[in-house]
Motif scaffolding. Structure first.
Motif: not given
Length: 287
Positions: A168-197
């Motif tokens: 929580q501390l870093t989330t409040k103080h580091v701008s764009g945190l989740f778009a800066r950290n290393e990550r794996v993006v998984c795209y799924f087709d679902t019956e409710y539309g597309e979903m990215a995890m």
């Protein structure tokens, strides 16, 4: 400078990847003299019991990583009938609509959806009228990641980046945190539309892996990699089925093409468990 700001500033200075690799080596050790004290100290520090784990004794785990990603007993997390259930045990950090291509992080901070997804504006366009949910996994939480709904895997993207803490501390103080950290993006087709995890790495996260590809990181790369999954290679996962895991804590960000209505009882800052109702659609027959 306040102590909180000092803690955040130090994260810019430490060798994030090297530190994570060193801790990862210790966490993977199967030597009893290393793993058992590590497991016992961690369990005591975070008040962890094995009441809902398949293996009920600390000595039954071959390494700290094995303990950290421990499986649950059958039926320990009932799966709700709601459209989307929580994919993890954790804390609902934020939920809401994606507005002007931005995802809300914390007071005063938002980040670009396109950046989160690795810079591909075409893929991000799908979610411009959609919604998102961010769930933070604390060190004490169960660290396997499951499907919020049934989905067919279309694409997986590894995005290199930093390894700031995601508390929580870093989330409040580091701008764009989740778009800066290393990550794996998984795209799924679902019956409710597309979903990215989006499985977001963090300080001392030794590994991000999926059930279909195993370890994605480490090793770590300097550029994004994309895997495509054709019909002949179809990977279909049921609601509640395991899809991946973190070795040490992190965050999952989900983006939904069609904006669902999030459950009132799980507002920002509330605890949630795998399988509990997260969000529903007015018309669950939508395709």
């Amino acid at each position: 400078m306040s102590l909180k700001k000092v803690k955040v500033a130090l994260q810019y200075c430490v060798p994030q990847h090297l530190l994570s690799r060193l801790v990862g080596c210790l966490a993977a050790s199967e030597w009893a003299i290393i793993k058992l004290p590590f497991i016992h100290l961690f369990a005591k520090a975070y008040n962890i019991t094995l009441d809902d784990a398949q293996r009920g004794e600390f000595s039954q785990y071959k390494s700290f990583n094995d303990f950290f990603t421990r499986a649950l007993k059958e039926g320990a997390r009932p799966i709700d009938e709601t459209t989307y259930v929580s994919p993890v045990d954790g804390e609902v950090s934020q939920t809401g609509k994606i507005e002007d291509g931005q995802v809300y992080q914390a007071k005063g901070h938002s980040y670009s959806l396109t950046d989160l997804l690795g810079g591909n504006s075409t893929l991000a366009e799908t979610y411009q009228q959609g919604s998102f949910a961010t769930i933070y996994l604390a060190p004490s939480d169960y660290h396997r990641i499951h499907m919020p709904c049934r989905g067919k895997l279309k694409r997986m993207v590894y995005v290199p980046g930093r390894l700031f803490s995601v508390n929580q501390l870093t989330t409040k103080h580091v701008s764009g945190l989740f778009a800066r950290n290393e990550r794996v993006v998984c795209y799924f087709d679902t019956e409710y539309g597309e979903m990215a995890m989006v499985l977001v790495g963090a300080m001392i996260v030794a590994s991000i892996e999926t059930v279909w590809a195993g370890n994605i990181t480490p090793p770590r790369a300097k550029r994004p990699f994309t895997w495509h999954y054709k019909d002949e290679d179809a990977i279909v996962l049921d609601k509640g089925q395991e899809m991946g895991r973190f070795k040490l804590g992190s965050t999952v960000v989900m983006a939904f093409e069609k904006p669902p209505v999030f459950a009132d009882k799980h507002q920002n800052g509330s605890k949630i468990r795998l399988g509990e109702a997260l969000a529903d659609l007015a018309d669950t027959t939508a395709s």
